[in-house]
Design a protein around this motif. Structure first.
Motif, PDB file in Angstrom:
ATOM      1  N   PRO A  90       1.715   6.569  36.640  1.00 21.25           N
ATOM      2  CA  PRO A  90       1.387   5.745  35.486  1.00 21.25           C
ATOM      3  C   PRO A  90       2.488   4.740  35.151  1.00 21.25           C
ATOM      4  O   PRO A  90       3.657   5.076  35.067  1.00 21.25           O
ATOM      5  N   MET A  91       2.067   3.487  35.016  1.00 14.74           N
ATOM      6  CA  MET A  91       2.955   2.370  34.715  1.00 14.74           C
ATOM      7  C   MET A  91       4.046   2.202  35.785  1.00 14.74           C
ATOM      8  O   MET A  91       5.117   1.667  35.501  1.00 14.74           O
ATOM      9  N   GLY A  92       3.773   2.650  36.981  1.00 15.77           N
ATOM     10  CA  GLY A  92       4.739   2.500  38.076  1.00 15.77           C
ATOM     11  C   GLY A  92       4.379   1.350  38.990  1.00 15.77           C
ATOM     12  O   GLY A  92       3.727   0.384  38.600  1.00 15.77           O
ATOM     13  N   ARG A  93       4.816   1.495  40.248  1.00 13.96           N
ATOM     14  CA  ARG A  93       4.511   0.492  41.274  1.00 13.96           C
ATOM     15  C   ARG A  93       3.457   1.096  42.196  1.00 13.96           C
ATOM     16  O   ARG A  93       3.770   1.869  43.088  1.00 13.96           O
ATOM     17  N   ASN A  94       2.207   0.746  41.958  1.00 16.64           N
ATOM     18  CA  ASN A  94       1.109   1.368  42.690  1.00 16.64           C
ATOM     19  C   ASN A  94       0.371   0.394  43.604  1.00 16.64           C
ATOM     20  O   ASN A  94      -0.730   0.689  44.063  1.00 16.64           O
ATOM     21  N   ARG A  95       0.985  -0.739  43.886  1.00 16.83           N
ATOM     22  CA  ARG A  95       0.386  -1.708  44.801  1.00 16.83           C
ATOM     23  C   ARG A  95       1.397  -2.038  45.880  1.00 16.83           C
ATOM     24  O   ARG A  95       2.551  -2.374  45.582  1.00 16.83           O
ATOM     25  N   GLN A  96       0.992  -1.913  47.120  1.00 19.75           N
ATOM     26  CA  GLN A  96       1.905  -2.151  48.232  1.00 19.75           C
ATOM     27  C   GLN A  96       2.374  -3.597  48.261  1.00 19.75           C
ATOM     28  O   GLN A  96       1.632  -4.511  47.941  1.00 19.75           O
ATOM     29  N   SER A  97       3.625  -3.768  48.667  1.00 17.15           N
ATOM     30  CA  SER A  97       4.223  -5.090  48.770  1.00 17.15           C
ATOM     31  C   SER A  97       4.401  -5.453  50.239  1.00 17.15           C
ATOM     32  O   SER A  97       4.537  -4.587  51.106  1.00 17.15           O
ATOM     33  N   ASP A  98       4.398  -6.744  50.524  1.00 14.90           N
ATOM     34  CA  ASP A  98       4.597  -7.224  51.899  1.00 14.90           C
ATOM     35  C   ASP A  98       6.069  -7.207  52.305  1.00 14.90           C
ATOM     36  O   ASP A  98       6.396  -7.341  53.478  1.00 14.90           O
ATOM     37  N   ASP A  99       6.968  -7.041  51.337  1.00 11.80           N
ATOM     38  CA  ASP A  99       8.389  -7.029  51.658  1.00 11.80           C
ATOM     39  C   ASP A  99       8.947  -5.626  51.428  1.00 11.80           C
ATOM     40  O   ASP A  99       8.224  -4.645  51.379  1.00 11.80           O
ATOM     41  N   GLN A 100      10.228  -5.514  51.237  1.00 15.70           N
ATOM     42  CA  GLN A 100      10.885  -4.219  51.060  1.00 15.70           C
ATOM     43  C   GLN A 100      11.228  -3.927  49.603  1.00 15.70           C
ATOM     44  O   GLN A 100      12.109  -3.131  49.305  1.00 15.70           O
ATOM     45  N   SER A 101      10.498  -4.543  48.694  1.00 20.25           N
ATOM     46  CA  SER A 101      10.827  -4.403  47.273  1.00 20.25           C
ATOM     47  C   SER A 101      10.358  -3.071  46.680  1.00 20.25           C
ATOM     48  O   SER A 101      10.668  -2.756  45.546  1.00 20.25           O
ATOM     49  N   GLY A 102       9.594  -2.320  47.459  1.00 23.10           N
ATOM     50  CA  GLY A 102       9.160  -1.019  46.954  1.00 23.10           C
ATOM     51  C   GLY A 102       7.812  -1.024  46.277  1.00 23.10           C
ATOM     52  O   GLY A 102       7.410  -0.031  45.685  1.00 23.10           O
ATOM     53  N   GLY A 103       7.076  -2.113  46.376  1.00 22.28           N
ATOM     54  CA  GLY A 103       5.741  -2.168  45.804  1.00 22.28           C
ATOM     55  C   GLY A 103       5.671  -2.963  44.513  1.00 22.28           C
ATOM     56  O   GLY A 103       6.675  -3.182  43.840  1.00 22.28           O
TER      57      GLY A 103
END
Length: 230
Positions: free
Chosen positions: A61-74
């Motif tokens: 909840p309220m985190g990073r739940n969408r994948q990112s194309d870089d190394q930012s962690g989502g």
């Protein structure tokens, strides 16, 4: 500390420990670094109602739940909001999700089409109407007369000032984040045993958007919290 992600029938988002039966969203409205809400309270017109468990998906909840194309962690992904039950979510202006509650969503939109004589109803049509009526997006809660209150369908919610009630079987169930209290007769909403004029100058107002009330009149059956059964 609880996160600010629990929605009341007025559509306002609070930080309380109770979670509720349903989840939903209004788009991305939080900062994943601080896990706090942004100033905006919606990012799209499609406000939906989701189940809390679906296909073993795990979200923070309220985190990073969408994948990112870089190394930012989502990336942030949509903001998880929680409701006591579907009756509460509908009052706040949400409607069923087509991804995790497809059959319920199809049923809701079909009944919307019947209510407004639309041959091929679509979800964006529902969303457009609801966005004009939701209190949290600038809509107004109309005053309800005695006759109108008595004729509301089960699952519609009204308010006496800051108190919210869900109508069921001709009775009014007072709402809280923990559940519903014992029902009272509709003519006692607002503490007035004689009429429907409200209490301490507060008129009775309709919280559930008019569009959703029309869908309820067509037979849509929302999910209630178990406390409504007692």
């Amino acid at each position: 500390m609880p996160l600010q992600n629990r929605v009341d029938p007025f559509g306002v988002i609070h930080a309380v420990p109770e979670r509720g039966l349903f989840m939903g969203n209004r788009g991305i409205i939080h900062d994943p670094e601080t896990k706090t809400l942004l100033k905006k309270r919606w990012a799209l017109q499609a406000w939906i109602i989701c189940v809390c468990e679906f296909r073993d998906v795990r979200r923070e909840p309220m985190g990073r739940n969408r994948q990112s194309d870089d190394q930012s962690g989502g990336k942030a992904g949509w903001t998880e909001l929680f409701f006591l039950d579907e009756v509460t979510a509908l009052a706040a202006g949400h409607r069923p999700c087509f991804f995790c509650r497809r059959e319920r969503a199809k049923d809701f939109v079909r009944r919307f089409g019947v209510a407004f004589s639309i041959a091929e109803p679509r979800a964006p049509q529902v969303d457009k109407r609801l966005h004009k009526e939701r209190l949290a997006s600038g809509g107004r809660a109309p005053v309800v007369s005695a006759e109108e209150l008595a004729g509301l369908p089960d699952g519609a919610m009204v308010a006496d000032g800051g108190n919210a009630y869900a109508m069921r079987g001709g009775k009014a169930l007072r709402w809280s984040f923990a559940g519903y209290s014992d029902p009272v007769g509709g003519d006692r909403v607002g503490g007035d045993p004689v009429g429907f004029g409200g209490f301490a100058g507060h008129p009775i107002r309709l919280l559930t958007p008019a569009t959703t009330v029309s869908v309820l009149r067509q037979g849509y059956q929302p999910v209630w919290h178990p406390s409504a059964e007692t």
